[in-house]
Design an enzyme around this catalytic site. Sequence first.
Site, PDB file in Angstrom:
ATOM      1  N   GLY A 127      21.937 -14.110  68.311  1.00 50.61           N
ATOM      2  CA  GLY A 127      22.117 -15.263  67.435  1.00 50.61           C
ATOM      3  C   GLY A 127      21.331 -15.096  66.151  1.00 50.61           C
ATOM      4  CD  GLU A 169      20.793  -6.571  69.880  1.00 52.34           C
ATOM      5  OE1 GLU A 169      21.224  -6.378  68.724  1.00 52.34           O
ATOM      6  OE2 GLU A 169      20.244  -5.681  70.550  1.00 52.34           O
ATOM      7  CB  CYS A 213      25.302  -9.928  63.458  1.00 54.35           C
ATOM      8  SG  CYS A 213      25.865  -8.826  64.783  1.00 54.35           S
TER       9      CYS A 213
END
Length: 532
Positions: A242, A264, A299
Amino acid sequence: MGTLATPMTSFSSSSCSTELVLPHTRYSNQFKSERSSSAVLSIMAEEEEREVFDANDATLLVEELRGHFNLGKTKNYEWRVAQLKGISKMIVEKEKEIIMALQQDLSKPETEAFVSEILLTKSSCEHALKSLQSWMNPEKVKTSIMTFPSSAEVVSEPLGVVLIISTWNYPFSLSVEPVIGAIAAGNAVVLKPSEVAPATSKLLADLLPQYLDKTNIRVVEGSVPETTALLEQKWDKIFYTGNGRVGRIVMAAAVKHLTPVVLELGGKCPAVVDSNVDIQVTARRIIAGKWACNNGQACISVDHIITTKEFAPKLIDALRTELERSLGKDAMQSNDISRIVNLHHFRRLTKLLDEDGISSKIVLGGRTDEQDLKIAPTILLDVPEDSLLMTEEIFGPLLPIVTVDTLEDSFNLILSKPKPLAAYLFSNDEELQKKFIENISAGGITINDAVLHLTVPGLPFGGVGESGMGAYHGKFSFDTFSHKKAVLRRSFTGDSTLRYPPYEPRYLGMLKALMNGNFLRVILVASGLYKP
């Protein structure tokens, strides 16, 4: 904290009823006592409303799982293989349901969903099945003269009971991928999917108990209260995917029990573009690494481009041409691009565009549709360096292009910001490639493409600095959820008196000779033929 005003229909073909689900109250019902199969819908709804997953429930859940883990079942190779095969079977048999859930949560195009969520996860599972035996085998290591005669090895053992908190942008793959690693390593697992992707969260809660050992693998749905209750418990590892803000909360909660964490996270992933590239291929690959990655809601998607002032107009023209070829003249009407996940994130992104001095920097796109949660692919040129677009992770379809005098200037620009999860360089200059790899610190680097490094099972995927800590994928997932136990074996022969008092003067001479590698002198001192 999300809520639903209408019932959600289970996508599982084995479920024949529509079940009222409130994301902040529902959790896998295998933890509570089984409901009677004759219960009517209204009773089920009332029971669901009453069943709030709190800290007491979380404590009982962890205690139960720890009890099961201590029986040793999860350590068996056969158990691990059975669970991995169960995941593989689930992906094959429930592919349509998974795709439907992803479309409901994100309007994710079927092909994109298949590649990024189905294919990659299935491949990861198959890779673990093929490699598991070798991963589990002890690793032999050399011993030293101090332990002669002896043998030594590193034994991988499961950590215990682990918590995996997933995210919403790839809600299936980013939930199941770490579960694969945790299972392969022999752990008991609790998965907390993201409530921001409620359809996928519910699907996971429905499917995992059908295909996996529900005495050792559980799913807890919910939002902040449920996650908070889980974080209060003592885990053997917490794996969180997140943003950095919640990552700090997770890490602070883990400190209480000295629980190791994998974070992560993300960051502003730059793409540096040289003028010596194949401009058409470069434009396509940037599009694939931005808008074809969940419409930039990834991401590791390209956050911004850095190129020279001279080359920027050519790159913009190429991106414009290739975007029209990929998504049509009106990308807002294309079925090949995801929507923004919800109203909160839509308004977060439009806020970036509404900041003073930004609208005049738009060179392509800029259209928004709040009702359908759509934002056109938008390219901006040389936005202010202190703007939100350049200081916050964008996580959406907005792509600033920053110009510099020379590409070497891009290095200082990247190094002035927190270390990103990924960094990309498009260039045929091998010397520049070498400098980029040596000088740019990032979770991962891809040269002349974007995103694809995460598809290589032999490469670790993870961040550095503010983009995260720890890594997974392939054997790195197995190692992440394993303790590497040092084991030394000796027999009762070859016992040396050097270790034991009383220490004779010659012992020190022998040890010094041994330290210097002078084995002849060791023999001479030991035999009394040489006095140090």
